[in-house]
Write an enzyme that holds these catalytic residues in place. Structure first.
Site, PDB file in Angstrom:
ATOM      1  N   ASP B  11       8.729   5.305  44.671  1.00 14.44           N
ATOM      2  CA  ASP B  11       9.648   6.352  45.125  1.00 14.44           C
ATOM      3  C   ASP B  11       9.789   6.235  46.632  1.00 14.44           C
ATOM      4  O   ASP B  11       8.794   6.159  47.361  1.00 14.44           O
ATOM      5  CB  ASP B  11       9.107   7.744  44.770  1.00 14.44           C
ATOM      6  N   ASP B 130      16.745  11.092  32.299  1.00 16.93           N
ATOM      7  CA  ASP B 130      15.602  12.007  32.231  1.00 16.93           C
ATOM      8  C   ASP B 130      15.829  12.881  31.018  1.00 16.93           C
ATOM      9  O   ASP B 130      16.876  13.526  30.899  1.00 16.93           O
ATOM     10  CB  ASP B 130      15.532  12.874  33.495  1.00 16.93           C
TER      11      ASP B 130
END
Lengths: 218, 251
Positions: B11, B130
């Protein structure tokens, strides 16, 4: 000694950056160009390529590169094709209709079927690391794969595969699901791979090193 | 045979790795390039970089990062976060990224998938989803899991693949961060109902979880972040274990 003039052809469909980087890693600077004069004066050429066969041929036609590339290959100077750059050497492809290729190696580019012989589902594109199998090709030891072990993993991303008419040009095979296909070719001055050696970690870089060393020796 | 892939995920915020990393042999744990080189040497099959800030001001930083990563590793990598246009993708691919991943922007504008795959090829378009299991269904969530939709994950996958998505990165919000294993049920459903490879994400806690994602989840690749960053699982040991479990793995 003058350094050999190694050209990467840029026809707006390529992983130019990684190919150039792989050469640089091996201490070789390359020129990136789509100018036919540069093709004529090159000592060796790399034809990369990611994307659609038809678009690639159309781009090369628009840039007036087809005849210069053919002439270069016929001059017997070292030529390397990568991924789509290998497929383009063949007679034709069934990708989105039929497209004529450079027709330097006789044969067709076919799509992976979406189901196998035992009705198992096949994922297309093939994405990931698969093995190179030495298909009893006696040229292996004289090719840029000479230092590469049988069963080494290489990185592949493709939906289509090459079917050469003349089996003797097949340098390595690879098995995807239950299909055994040609994953690299060697024909005189032409070396071409369906996989991406520039994305295949150290083993892949060694292939570039071998190909480049051979040029530097000349 | 095609090998199953192990993919560490980094990330990125303002060009630096976030979520912390815990390596002794890395001088600057926040430098994504150093970490990328480390994972590549450890035998990672691919890397994913997700820009979690993804603002326009940060695009230049991200592009510079991609250039540096591409110069220093030679395994494939995907870049995602805030990609909305052909121009965004063109810049990233020209800087050396192999694939880009789309999430919210593709859901809001599915035509983007068709435009991008038409221009650059399906092979470089990864659709990230997601998903969360609620009321007996797996629903698509947007904006990093903040916004619920009424669309079932499986329906969105089918539509996206038809439009030209070349790979699915499926993250289960129920499993992410729990270290209790991947969401094998939905992963298997997606994998068996689509023609493109599926990357399982969310829930990795031990080596058995990876095996289960491949064996029961029918995943083509498994992605994880913290178990790798905190060295709870090391890639060479993981790969050795998976090979002993008769899973095709590149070593």
């Amino acid at each position: 000694m003058q350094l050999p003039n190694i050209l990467i052809i840029d026809y707006n469909l390529g992983n130019i950056f990684s190919v150039q980087n792989a050469c640089k890693y091996n201490g070789t600077n390359t020129i990136v160009s789509n100018d036919k004069k540069d093709i004529e004066s090159a000592d060796a050429i790399i034809l990369p390529g990611v994307g659609a066969f038809g678009d690639a041929m159309a781009n090369m036609r628009k840039l007036d590169l087809i005849e210069p590339i053919k002439d270069f290959i016929h001059s017997k100077k070292p030529f390397m094709g990568v991924c789509l750059g290998m497929q383009l050497l063949f007679t034709e492809s069934e990708e989105f209709g039929n497209h004529k290729g450079l027709d330097i190696i006789k044969g067709q580019i076919k799509k992976f079927p979406t189901s196998g012989s035992s009705n198992n589902k096949i994922k297309v594109p093939q994405v990931g690391w698969n093995k190179l199998i030495n298909d009893k090709n006696t040229q292996w030891m004289n090719s840029p794969l000479s230092s590469i072990n049988n069963d080494s993993f290489m990185y592949f991303v493709h939906s289509y595969f090459a079917c050469p008419e003349d089996e003797s040009v097949v340098l390595s095979k690879t098995v995807y699901e239950d299909i055994s296909y040609c994953s690299s070719v060697l024909k005189e001055n032409i070396f071409a791979t369906q996989f991406h050696p520039e994305k295949s970690a150290e083993t892949g870089l060694n292939i570039y090193a071998n190909w480049l060393n051979n040029i530097h020796k000349k | 045979m095609l090998a199953k892939r192990i993919i560490p995920c980094l990330d990125i915020k303002d060009g630096r790795t976030v979520k912390g990393v815990n390596f002794e042999n890395i001088k600057d744990a926040g430098d994504p390039v150093e970490l990328a080189v480390f994972y590549s040497q450890q035998g990672a099959d691919e890397l994913v970089f997700l820009d979690i800030t993804a603002t326009n001001e940060n695009r230049k930083t991200l592009t510079e990062l991609v250039l540096r990563v591409a110069k220093n590793i030679n395994i494939p990598f995907t870049v995602g976060g805030g990609i909305r246009s052909i121009e965004d993708v063109s810049v990233l691919l020209n800087s050396g990224a192999d694939k880009i991943s789309l999430n919210t922007s593709a859901f809001k504008n599915p035509q983007l998938i068709a435009d991008l795959s038409g221009r650059f090829g399906s092979q470089c378009i990864v659709l990230a989803i997601d998903t969360k299991f609620e009321n007996e269904e797996w629903y698509v969530y947007l904006n990093g899991g903040k916004v619920k939709t009424e669309t079932r994950a499986i329906d969105w996958v089918k539509q996206a693949v038809e439009l030209g998505a070349g790979e699915i990165l499926l993250t289960s919000m129920n499993h992410d961060g729990t270290k209790s294993g991947f969401a094998n049920t939905i992963t298997k459903l997606v994998s068996e109902n689509t023609s493109v490879p599926v990357i399982a994400s969310g829930g990795a806690g031990n080596m058995e979880h990876f095996r289960d994602a491949f064996v029961y989840g029918k995943a083509d690749a498994a992605l994880a972040a913290s178990v790798f960053h905190f060295k709870e699982i090391e890639i060479p040991a993981l790969k050795k274990y998976l090979r002993e479990q008769k899973i095709e793995i590149r070593i």
